[in-house]
Design a protein around this motif. Structure first.
Motif, PDB file in Angstrom:
ATOM      1  N   SER A  38       0.808  -1.222   0.000  1.00 58.66           N
ATOM      2  CA  SER A  38       0.000   0.000   0.000  1.00 58.66           C
ATOM      3  C   SER A  38       0.841   1.271   0.000  1.00 58.66           C
ATOM      4  CB  SER A  38      -0.954   0.014   1.208  1.00 58.66           C
ATOM      5  OG  SER A  38      -1.782  -1.111   1.210  1.00 58.66           O
ATOM      6  N   PRO A  39       1.699   1.466  -1.015  1.00 59.30           N
ATOM      7  CA  PRO A  39       2.472   2.704  -1.102  1.00 59.30           C
ATOM      8  C   PRO A  39       1.554   3.901  -1.337  1.00 59.30           C
ATOM      9  CG  PRO A  39       2.628   1.499  -3.155  1.00 59.30           C
ATOM     10  CD  PRO A  39       1.917   0.601  -2.189  1.00 59.30           C
ATOM     11  N   VAL A  40       2.029   5.073  -0.949  1.00 52.85           N
ATOM     12  CA  VAL A  40       1.300   6.312  -1.221  1.00 52.85           C
ATOM     13  C   VAL A  40       1.260   6.516  -2.730  1.00 52.85           C
ATOM     14  CG1 VAL A  40       1.291   8.804  -0.870  1.00 52.85           C
ATOM     15  CG2 VAL A  40       2.004   7.291   0.981  1.00 52.85           C
ATOM     16  N   ALA A  41       0.113   6.935  -3.246  1.00 54.67           N
ATOM     17  CA  ALA A  41      -0.071   7.037  -4.702  1.00 54.67           C
ATOM     18  C   ALA A  41       0.975   7.931  -5.362  1.00 54.67           C
ATOM     19  CB  ALA A  41      -1.481   7.540  -5.009  1.00 54.67           C
ATOM     20  N   SER A  42       1.395   8.985  -4.660  1.00 51.53           N
ATOM     21  CA  SER A  42       2.380   9.893  -5.246  1.00 51.53           C
ATOM     22  C   SER A  42       3.749   9.244  -5.413  1.00 51.53           C
ATOM     23  CB  SER A  42       2.510  11.149  -4.380  1.00 51.53           C
ATOM     24  OG  SER A  42       2.927  10.811  -3.064  1.00 51.53           O
ATOM     25  N   GLN A  43       3.965   8.101  -4.735  1.00 51.32           N
ATOM     26  CA  GLN A  43       5.243   7.405  -4.843  1.00 51.32           C
ATOM     27  C   GLN A  43       5.325   6.487  -6.056  1.00 51.32           C
ATOM     28  OE1 GLN A  43       5.264   5.310  -1.105  1.00 51.32           O
ATOM     29  NE2 GLN A  43       6.053   7.060   0.041  1.00 51.32           N
ATOM     30  N   LEU A  44       4.196   6.201  -6.681  1.00 54.25           N
ATOM     31  CA  LEU A  44       4.165   5.211  -7.752  1.00 54.25           C
ATOM     32  C   LEU A  44       5.070   5.573  -8.926  1.00 54.25           C
ATOM     33  CD1 LEU A  44       0.364   4.280  -7.765  1.00 54.25           C
ATOM     34  CD2 LEU A  44       2.248   3.154  -6.570  1.00 54.25           C
ATOM     35  N   PRO A  45       5.108   6.845  -9.385  1.00 58.58           N
ATOM     36  CA  PRO A  45       5.998   7.154 -10.521  1.00 58.58           C
ATOM     37  C   PRO A  45       7.465   6.852 -10.224  1.00 58.58           C
ATOM     38  CG  PRO A  45       4.393   8.908 -10.204  1.00 58.58           C
ATOM     39  CD  PRO A  45       4.278   8.011  -9.022  1.00 58.58           C
ATOM     40  N   VAL A  46       7.871   7.029  -8.968  1.00 55.81           N
ATOM     41  CA  VAL A  46       9.260   6.758  -8.598  1.00 55.81           C
ATOM     42  C   VAL A  46       9.588   5.290  -8.813  1.00 55.81           C
ATOM     43  CG1 VAL A  46      10.935   6.809  -6.703  1.00 55.81           C
ATOM     44  CG2 VAL A  46       9.234   8.642  -6.930  1.00 55.81           C
ATOM     45  N   ILE A  47       8.639   4.434  -8.450  1.00 58.10           N
ATOM     46  CA  ILE A  47       8.865   2.992  -8.539  1.00 58.10           C
ATOM     47  C   ILE A  47       8.759   2.501  -9.975  1.00 58.10           C
ATOM     48  CG2 ILE A  47       7.979   0.754  -7.805  1.00 58.10           C
ATOM     49  CD1 ILE A  47       9.461   2.328  -5.654  1.00 58.10           C
ATOM     50  N   LYS A  48       7.798   3.052 -10.712  1.00 55.89           N
ATOM     51  CA  LYS A  48       7.581   2.584 -12.081  1.00 55.89           C
ATOM     52  C   LYS A  48       8.836   2.723 -12.942  1.00 55.89           C
ATOM     53  CE  LYS A  48       2.583   3.404 -12.346  1.00 55.89           C
ATOM     54  NZ  LYS A  48       1.503   4.225 -12.957  1.00 55.89           N
ATOM     55  N   ASN A  49       9.650   3.700 -12.648  1.00 56.55           N
ATOM     56  CA  ASN A  49      10.849   3.958 -13.442  1.00 56.55           C
ATOM     57  C   ASN A  49      12.097   3.286 -12.881  1.00 56.55           C
ATOM     58  OD1 ASN A  49       9.360   5.638 -15.195  1.00 56.55           O
ATOM     59  ND2 ASN A  49       9.599   7.365 -13.793  1.00 56.55           N
ATOM     60  N   ASN A  50      11.923   2.479 -11.834  1.00 61.07           N
ATOM     61  CA  ASN A  50      13.070   1.813 -11.216  1.00 61.07           C
ATOM     62  C   ASN A  50      13.106   0.354 -11.656  1.00 61.07           C
ATOM     63  OD1 ASN A  50      14.903   0.529  -9.378  1.00 61.07           O
ATOM     64  ND2 ASN A  50      14.661   2.275  -7.999  1.00 61.07           N
ATOM     65  N   TYR A  82      -4.340  10.212  -7.270  1.00 55.85           N
ATOM     66  CA  TYR A  82      -3.593  10.461  -8.504  1.00 55.85           C
ATOM     67  C   TYR A  82      -4.139   9.644  -9.683  1.00 55.85           C
ATOM     68  CZ  TYR A  82      -0.213  13.044  -5.735  1.00 55.85           C
ATOM     69  OH  TYR A  82       0.386  13.974  -4.912  1.00 55.85           O
ATOM     70  N   GLY A  83      -5.471   9.623  -9.760  1.00 55.41           N
ATOM     71  CA  GLY A  83      -6.111   8.933 -10.877  1.00 55.41           C
ATOM     72  C   GLY A  83      -6.225   7.436 -10.732  1.00 55.41           C
ATOM     73  N   THR A  84      -5.840   6.883  -9.569  1.00 57.22           N
ATOM     74  CA  THR A  84      -5.866   5.426  -9.401  1.00 57.22           C
ATOM     75  C   THR A  84      -7.150   4.928  -8.745  1.00 57.22           C
ATOM     76  OG1 THR A  84      -4.796   5.509  -7.231  1.00 57.22           O
ATOM     77  CG2 THR A  84      -3.366   5.397  -9.167  1.00 57.22           C
ATOM     78  N   GLY A  85      -7.970   5.826  -8.207  1.00 55.16           N
ATOM     79  CA  GLY A  85      -9.189   5.401  -7.538  1.00 55.16           C
ATOM     80  C   GLY A  85     -10.429   5.723  -8.361  1.00 55.16           C
ATOM     81  N   THR A  86     -11.577   5.298  -7.856  1.00 58.52           N
ATOM     82  CA  THR A  86     -12.863   5.622  -8.487  1.00 58.52           C
ATOM     83  C   THR A  86     -13.778   6.235  -7.435  1.00 58.52           C
ATOM     84  OG1 THR A  86     -13.697   3.384  -8.064  1.00 58.52           O
ATOM     85  CG2 THR A  86     -12.687   3.794 -10.210  1.00 58.52           C
ATOM     86  N   LYS A  87     -14.611   7.152  -7.873  1.00 65.79           N
ATOM     87  CA  LYS A  87     -15.534   7.825  -6.966  1.00 65.79           C
ATOM     88  C   LYS A  87     -16.576   6.839  -6.459  1.00 65.79           C
ATOM     89  CE  LYS A  87     -18.001  11.191  -8.704  1.00 65.79           C
ATOM     90  NZ  LYS A  87     -18.383  12.552  -9.144  1.00 65.79           N
ATOM     91  N   ALA A  88     -16.844   6.896  -5.168  1.00 68.29           N
ATOM     92  CA  ALA A  88     -17.797   5.970  -4.562  1.00 68.29           C
ATOM     93  C   ALA A  88     -19.198   6.567  -4.552  1.00 68.29           C
ATOM     94  CB  ALA A  88     -17.365   5.632  -3.140  1.00 68.29           C
ATOM     95  N   LYS A  89     -20.136   5.847  -5.148  1.00 66.50           N
ATOM     96  CA  LYS A  89     -21.542   6.239  -5.079  1.00 66.50           C
ATOM     97  C   LYS A  89     -22.205   5.651  -3.834  1.00 66.50           C
ATOM     98  CE  LYS A  89     -22.239   6.201 -10.125  1.00 66.50           C
ATOM     99  NZ  LYS A  89     -23.055   5.618 -11.210  1.00 66.50           N
ATOM    100  N   THR A  90     -21.723   4.474  -3.438  1.00 69.84           N
ATOM    101  CA  THR A  90     -22.302   3.739  -2.327  1.00 69.84           C
ATOM    102  C   THR A  90     -21.192   2.947  -1.669  1.00 69.84           C
ATOM    103  OG1 THR A  90     -23.920   2.023  -1.727  1.00 69.84           O
ATOM    104  CG2 THR A  90     -22.926   1.874  -3.915  1.00 69.84           C
TER     105      THR A  90
END
Length: 539
Positions: free
Chosen positions: A270-282, A331-339
């Motif tokens: 469960s990394p913080v979403a803002s950390q994902l770009p750092v990992i994707k390029n490693n 950062y665009g990885t989630g979806t809005k919850a209606k319920t």
């Protein structure tokens, strides 16, 4: 054992896995096991005692097995410690045939003299439901997840027909019963170990020094530093590839991402979403994702006089800018919850309209209710990132700003760890930023433990909301054998939640996990549980 490896383990035990110099460069060390970051310090090792929202699922899945397990794709119960089962025509009797030659773990405290049998199943569940059971009151006698399900009222009897056959008799039909037995809370303990602990005068050890049939056993625990699990060489599915798993639960030193990049950790959950770009390029790491059965939500304490007014709750709902949350936190990885129910749930009501961000209407409702610029609320914020919320503090600060814009003053109460259900401290909270990761694929698993009247009594219903019409719909859904009727009942229930707003659904997150590229077999589960028994290194 390799001398350098012994040095690493000694450092880990004494210094919380942060002070050994560059263990990452010794490939001999890395083949023995791996270090897992992202698990917080548990307050119990017995999942039966946990509240559901913050159980140490990754840890429990290594120590304990259940009668059944969930297929990660179909979400249907599959055999585990029970090799097969049958259900009576009236839906009241469930008879399980148990696997033979399954061994309990041998630990420093316990050497089993027999294999797993029906006695262990009866013990594990009677402890939960029978107030007269010698272990019921051990560790407080509170089983919030089971209590929220009214599990004690559901079970009429649990009987051992012979050493390899167990029969559960229910008081009423329950379509979710098999899924309940598949959840991580339905852990199977050793009755023989329990008897030994009673004789020795240490019954609490069953929860602090547990024994299960899982692939790893608890070998060492240093609070706020580390948890060390070692391989169960006699695991019934086959001995795990790794000799041990070390959970880094230290809060000192560098953050989890830095530990991963410095090779002090092999896995980051469960990394913080803002950390994902750092990992994707490693190139040294692999990022995996799982669409999870989860939801982040804001629980509104319905015991607070101002919040008992539905207009106030509706105003809070309209004042929160969910799109901003998705952009700034997920950062665009989630979806809005209606319920509460995520889109992947078969009972999700896709016809519910989105809750639009409408601060003007929110201010009008607050003024109508008599709370124009004079409402002050305390928002509890557990700080630990979760699959449903990768950055709780940032989420809370955005909600605080949204509510301030409509005249509601919010004070943030930051918590290093979540409050236990029903605690005194929890009762002084107006709002709680929380969430849920489903334990199984049944819709009942979201609705009943979070919002039923039984869940309110158990302390798991943080919103302190009880609606008899809502409860009745859940009851009807659990009894009918017709799927379309169940769908209708659950959708009516979601409609009540939409109108009454006891909680504010925010978003559904994606569960991410990062691991070193040399590790294989680290699969994710939509329910937050997975075994490490098949994890191995390729280098």
């Amino acid at each position: 054992m390799n001398a350098c490896f012994r040095l690493l383990l000694t450092c880990a035990g004494l210094l919380g896995l942060t002070a050994c110099s560059q263990p990452q460069h010794d490939n001999t060390i890395r083949q023995w096991g791996f270090i897992y970051c992202g698990q917080d310090t548990p307050w119990t090792f017995n999942p039966q005692l946990t509240d559901g929202g913050h159980t140490a699922d990754s840890l429990a899945a290594q120590v304990f097995d259940r009668l059944l397990q969930l297929d990660p794709i179909s979400h249907l119960p599959q055999p585990a410690l029970a090799s097969s089962w049958s259900v009576s025509e009236d839906g009241l009797e469930y008879t399980f045939t148990l696997r033979k030659d399954v061994r309990f773990q041998q630990t420093a405290n316990f050497a089993p003299s027999r294999h797993f049998n029906a006695e262990d199943v009866v013990f594990s569940f009677k402890r939960v439901i029978d107030p007269k059971h010698p272990y019921h009151s051990v560790s407080g006698g509170h089983y919030p997840w089971f209590e929220s399900q009214s599990f004690g009222q559901l079970i009429d009897s649990i009987d051992s027909l012979d050493t390899s056959t167990v029969r559960f008799t229910l008081t009423r039909p329950d379509n979710a019963f098999l899924s309940t037995l598949s959840s991580s809370y339905a852990a199977i303990h050793s009755a023989e170990y329990a008897d030994q602990l009673l004789r020795e005068g240490h019954p609490d050890y069953i929860d602090t020094k547990p024994v299960g049939t899982g692939p790893f056993y608890l070998a060492e625990y240093h609070p706020h530093d580390l948890i060390r699990l070692k391989r169960n060489a006699f695991y019934w599915r086959g001995a795990p590839f790794m000799n041990q798993v070390v959970f880094d639960i230290s809060s000192r030193g560098t953050g989890s991402l830095a530990k991963l990049l410095n090779h002090e950790c092999d896995v980051l959950s469960s990394p913080v979403a803002s950390q994902l770009p750092v990992i994707k390029n490693n190139p040294d790491f692999e990022l995996i994702a799982q669409t999870a059965m989860n939801v982040a939500f804001l629980a509104i304490n319905n015991n607070i006089p101002a919040l008992q007014d539905v207009r106030v709750r509706q105003a809070l709902n309209l004042a929160i800018n969910r799109e901003n949350l998705l952009d700034s936190v997920y950062y665009g990885t989630g979806t809005k919850a209606k319920t509460l129910l995520p889109p992947m749930s078969w009972a999700h009501d896709a016809h519910l309209t989105d809750v639009n961000y409408d601060p003007d209407t929110a201010m009008a409702l607050l003024k109508e209710a008599g709370y124009s610029n004079n409402l002050h609320l305390i928002l509890a914020v557990p700080m630990e990132p979760r699959p449903y919320n990768p950055s709780p503090r940032k989420t809370a600060e955005l909600i605080q700003a949204d509510l301030r814009a409509v005249g509601v003053d919010v004070t943030l109460l930051l918590q290093d760890r979540p409050l236990r259900p029903g605690s005194v401290a929890q009762k002084g909270i107006d709002l709680t930023l929380t969430g849920w990761v489903a334990d199984n694929g049944d819709p009942d698993n979201f609705l009943r433990p979070l919002l039923s009247c039984s869940a309110k009594q158990a302390g798991l219903n943080v919103a302190n909301w009880c609606n008899l019409q809502f409860d009745n719909l859940l009851e009807l859904a659990s009894r009918t054998t017709k799927l379309d009727q169940r769908m209708d009942y659950y959708q009516y229930a979601q409609g009540i939640l939409r109108d009454e707003v006891p909680i504010i659904p925010l978003a559904h997150g994606i569960h991410y996990q990062i691991h070193h590229k040399s590790l294989h077999g680290l699969h994710l589960s939509p329910f937050g549980t997975r075994s490490f028994s098949n994890v191995y290194r390729s280098e």
